[in-house]
Design a protein around this motif. Structure first.
Motif, PDB file in Angstrom:
ATOM      1  N   SER A 206      49.387  24.610  58.093  1.00 26.67           N
ATOM      2  CA  SER A 206      49.883  25.813  58.758  1.00 26.67           C
ATOM      3  C   SER A 206      49.830  27.009  57.811  1.00 26.67           C
ATOM      4  N   GLY A 207      50.261  26.808  56.581  1.00 30.55           N
ATOM      5  CA  GLY A 207      50.205  27.882  55.595  1.00 30.55           C
ATOM      6  C   GLY A 207      48.777  28.322  55.319  1.00 30.55           C
ATOM      7  N   PHE A 208      47.844  27.370  55.248  1.00 25.28           N
ATOM      8  CA  PHE A 208      46.427  27.701  55.030  1.00 25.28           C
ATOM      9  C   PHE A 208      45.884  28.523  56.198  1.00 25.28           C
ATOM     10  N   PHE A 209      46.229  28.138  57.418  1.00 23.82           N
ATOM     11  CA  PHE A 209      45.801  28.907  58.588  1.00 23.82           C
ATOM     12  C   PHE A 209      46.306  30.344  58.505  1.00 23.82           C
ATOM     13  N   HIS A 210      47.527  30.522  58.027  1.00 20.56           N
ATOM     14  CA  HIS A 210      48.080  31.874  57.960  1.00 20.56           C
ATOM     15  C   HIS A 210      47.452  32.689  56.824  1.00 20.56           C
ATOM     16  N   ILE A 211      46.982  32.019  55.789  1.00 23.81           N
ATOM     17  CA  ILE A 211      46.198  32.726  54.768  1.00 23.81           C
ATOM     18  C   ILE A 211      44.882  33.219  55.375  1.00 23.81           C
ATOM     19  N   LEU A 212      44.239  32.363  56.158  1.00 21.79           N
ATOM     20  CA  LEU A 212      43.009  32.766  56.846  1.00 21.79           C
ATOM     21  C   LEU A 212      43.268  33.922  57.808  1.00 21.79           C
ATOM     22  N   THR A 213      44.433  33.917  58.433  1.00 20.74           N
ATOM     23  CA  THR A 213      44.809  35.011  59.325  1.00 20.74           C
ATOM     24  C   THR A 213      44.731  36.345  58.593  1.00 20.74           C
ATOM     25  N   ILE A 214      45.347  36.421  57.435  1.00 19.60           N
ATOM     26  CA  ILE A 214      45.372  37.664  56.675  1.00 19.60           C
ATOM     27  C   ILE A 214      43.967  38.056  56.216  1.00 19.60           C
ATOM     28  N   ILE A 215      43.155  37.075  55.826  1.00 13.20           N
ATOM     29  CA  ILE A 215      41.779  37.373  55.411  1.00 13.20           C
ATOM     30  C   ILE A 215      40.990  37.988  56.561  1.00 13.20           C
ATOM     31  N   PHE A 228      45.288  53.942  55.853  1.00 12.74           N
ATOM     32  CA  PHE A 228      46.497  53.487  55.184  1.00 12.74           C
ATOM     33  C   PHE A 228      47.390  52.642  56.077  1.00 12.74           C
ATOM     34  N   PHE A 229      47.650  53.100  57.300  1.00  9.92           N
ATOM     35  CA  PHE A 229      48.576  52.377  58.178  1.00  9.92           C
ATOM     36  C   PHE A 229      47.984  51.054  58.658  1.00  9.92           C
ATOM     37  N   GLY A 230      46.663  50.971  58.688  1.00 11.64           N
ATOM     38  CA  GLY A 230      46.030  49.690  58.993  1.00 11.64           C
ATOM     39  C   GLY A 230      46.326  48.661  57.911  1.00 11.64           C
ATOM     40  N   TYR A 231      46.188  49.084  56.659  1.00 15.92           N
ATOM     41  CA  TYR A 231      46.481  48.164  55.559  1.00 15.92           C
ATOM     42  C   TYR A 231      47.981  47.885  55.440  1.00 15.92           C
ATOM     43  N   LEU A 232      48.804  48.868  55.830  1.00 19.34           N
ATOM     44  CA  LEU A 232      50.246  48.620  55.860  1.00 19.34           C
ATOM     45  C   LEU A 232      50.576  47.559  56.910  1.00 19.34           C
ATOM     46  N   ALA A 233      49.891  47.609  58.067  1.00 17.78           N
ATOM     47  CA  ALA A 233      50.073  46.586  59.100  1.00 17.78           C
ATOM     48  C   ALA A 233      49.725  45.210  58.553  1.00 17.78           C
ATOM     49  N   LEU A 234      48.656  45.146  57.760  1.00 16.05           N
ATOM     50  CA  LEU A 234      48.237  43.880  57.157  1.00 16.05           C
ATOM     51  C   LEU A 234      49.303  43.367  56.185  1.00 16.05           C
ATOM     52  N   LEU A 235      49.821  44.266  55.362  1.00 13.42           N
ATOM     53  CA  LEU A 235      50.825  43.885  54.366  1.00 13.42           C
ATOM     54  C   LEU A 235      52.101  43.370  55.034  1.00 13.42           C
ATOM     55  N   ILE A 236      52.572  44.095  56.053  1.00 13.27           N
ATOM     56  CA  ILE A 236      53.788  43.682  56.745  1.00 13.27           C
ATOM     57  C   ILE A 236      53.574  42.367  57.482  1.00 13.27           C
ATOM     58  N   SER A 237      52.405  42.199  58.084  1.00 16.25           N
ATOM     59  CA  SER A 237      52.102  40.935  58.771  1.00 16.25           C
ATOM     60  C   SER A 237      52.131  39.766  57.794  1.00 16.25           C
ATOM     61  N   GLY A 238      51.571  39.986  56.601  1.00 20.27           N
ATOM     62  CA  GLY A 238      51.619  38.945  55.587  1.00 20.27           C
ATOM     63  C   GLY A 238      53.045  38.591  55.214  1.00 20.27           C
ATOM     64  N   GLY A 239      53.901  39.607  55.111  1.00 19.71           N
ATOM     65  CA  GLY A 239      55.307  39.360  54.814  1.00 19.71           C
ATOM     66  C   GLY A 239      55.995  38.551  55.901  1.00 19.71           C
ATOM     67  N   PHE A 240      55.682  38.878  57.154  1.00 13.43           N
ATOM     68  CA  PHE A 240      56.251  38.129  58.278  1.00 13.43           C
ATOM     69  C   PHE A 240      55.829  36.661  58.234  1.00 13.43           C
ATOM     70  N   LEU A 241      54.552  36.424  57.934  1.00  9.65           N
ATOM     71  CA  LEU A 241      54.052  35.051  57.917  1.00  9.65           C
ATOM     72  C   LEU A 241      54.651  34.254  56.762  1.00  9.65           C
ATOM     73  N   ILE A 242      54.823  34.902  55.618  1.00 11.03           N
ATOM     74  CA  ILE A 242      55.471  34.219  54.495  1.00 11.03           C
ATOM     75  C   ILE A 242      56.906  33.851  54.857  1.00 11.03           C
ATOM     76  N   TYR A 243      57.602  34.788  55.488  1.00  5.48           N
ATOM     77  CA  TYR A 243      58.992  34.530  55.881  1.00  5.48           C
ATOM     78  C   TYR A 243      59.067  33.428  56.935  1.00  5.48           C
ATOM     79  N   GLU A 244      58.122  33.427  57.860  1.00  7.86           N
ATOM     80  CA  GLU A 244      58.075  32.385  58.890  1.00  7.86           C
ATOM     81  C   GLU A 244      57.898  31.009  58.259  1.00  7.86           C
ATOM     82  N   GLN A 245      56.972  30.922  57.315  1.00  7.62           N
ATOM     83  CA  GLN A 245      56.745  29.648  56.630  1.00  7.62           C
ATOM     84  C   GLN A 245      57.999  29.209  55.865  1.00  7.62           C
ATOM     85  N   LYS A 246      58.657  30.155  55.217  1.00 11.97           N
ATOM     86  CA  LYS A 246      59.859  29.834  54.446  1.00 11.97           C
ATOM     87  C   LYS A 246      60.991  29.351  55.356  1.00 11.97           C
ATOM     88  N   LEU A 247      61.172  30.018  56.490  1.00 14.24           N
ATOM     89  CA  LEU A 247      62.231  29.628  57.428  1.00 14.24           C
ATOM     90  C   LEU A 247      62.089  28.168  57.840  1.00 14.24           C
TER      91      LEU A 247
END
Length: 280
Positions: A206-215, A228-247
């Motif tokens: 699952s974590g590997f799939f979410h890494i591929l998501t960000i790529i 800029f806001f496109g890359y900010l969307a990417l950064l925030i999405s990555g944060g959400f996925l990390i938090y999801e995995q941690k939860l």
């Protein structure tokens, strides 16, 4: 009205939010003008497609859901909705999906049977393949491609990258969601990554799939020439996925929160930031 309310409960209509923001992202990136009629048609198509997919899923899974403590109270198995009502609902949404696709453009219209086949086929995969999670991902990944086809009458390169990102995003969180049924699936001989490989390998995949998501979302942003806001969307999405995995890793009881809340917010925030990037 009572019938519609029952059907909305059957398919959990509110979960349409998972795919809708990415349809809007594709339409926004692919178009230089606003077309209200086209927007309404695409929203209707998204609703009909998901209703069809969920209707088929609930209808075909009746024999499984009635045995599962988590799903035994679904309207499809507790008597609230009968088989004929579900068949009518499935047929009506399939016809509506094809019919309204005609008014968008030829590419969308001629692709509707293929899309319905993919959406309807997902429910069979769990009976013979543990990679049904990716079929679900493909089903939702078709949404941004459909949005791009509606406004461009083609399949742009950037929309494919966005779709692959959605596919792995959905596949990743569906693996986490399936952890709830790991023991049940083993007992019933059903196929899922958790039931075949166990907890730790499933979390890793699952974590590997979410890494591929960000790529893939990075490639989407790059090839769509977002700023800029496109890359900010990417950064925030990555944060959400990390938090999801941690939860989920912290406590499997967090799965519903990780699945419904975080993923719903992710899609909305992603769209809002792409909107800001394109419009302002």
């Amino acid at each position: 009205m009572n019938y519609l309310l029952k059907m909305a409960k059957l398919v959990k209509f509110e979960h349409t939010i998972f795919s809708m923001p990415f349809i809007f992202v594709s339409m926004l990136v692919g178009s230089n003008s606003f077309d209200l009629k086209l927007l309404i048609l695409v929203v209707l198509e998204a609703i009909f497609a998901r209703n069809f997919a969920m209707g088929v899923n609930r209808y075909l899974d009746r024999d499984i859901d009635i045995k599962n403590e988590r799903t035994k109270d679904r309207p499809s198995v507790n008597g609230e909705v009968d088989e004929n009502e579900m068949k009518l609902f499935i047929f009506a949404n399939a016809i509506a999906f094809i019919f309204f696709g005609y008014f968008i453009n030829d590419l969308v219209f001629y692709s509707t049977p293929f899309i319905l086949a993919v959406l309807g086929g997902y429910s069979y995969f769990k009976r013979f393949s543990e990679y049904a999670h990716l079929i679900l991902g493909i089903s939702l990944g078709l949404a941004p491609i459909g949005g791009a086809m509606a406004v461009t009458n083609c399949v742009p390169e950037w929309s494919v990258f966005l779709a692959f990102g959605v596919m792995f995003w959905v596949g990743g969180f569906d693996i986490l969601y399936s952890l709830q049924d790991m023991e049940f699936d083993k007992k019933e001989g059903l196929f899922s990554i958790p039931s075949k490989y166990g907890l730790e390998p499933s979390l890793a995949l699952s974590g590997f799939f979410h890494i591929l998501t960000i790529i893939f979302w990075y490639l989407f942003i790059f090839y769509a020439h977002l700023g800029f806001f496109g890359y900010l969307a990417l950064l925030i999405s990555g944060g959400f996925l990390i938090y999801e995995q941690k939860l989920v890793r912290d406590n499997l009881d967090n799965i519903p929160k990780a699945f419904f809340d975080l993923n719903g917010y992710l899609g909305i925030i992603f769209f809002v930031l792409i909107f800001i990037d394109k419009v302002f």
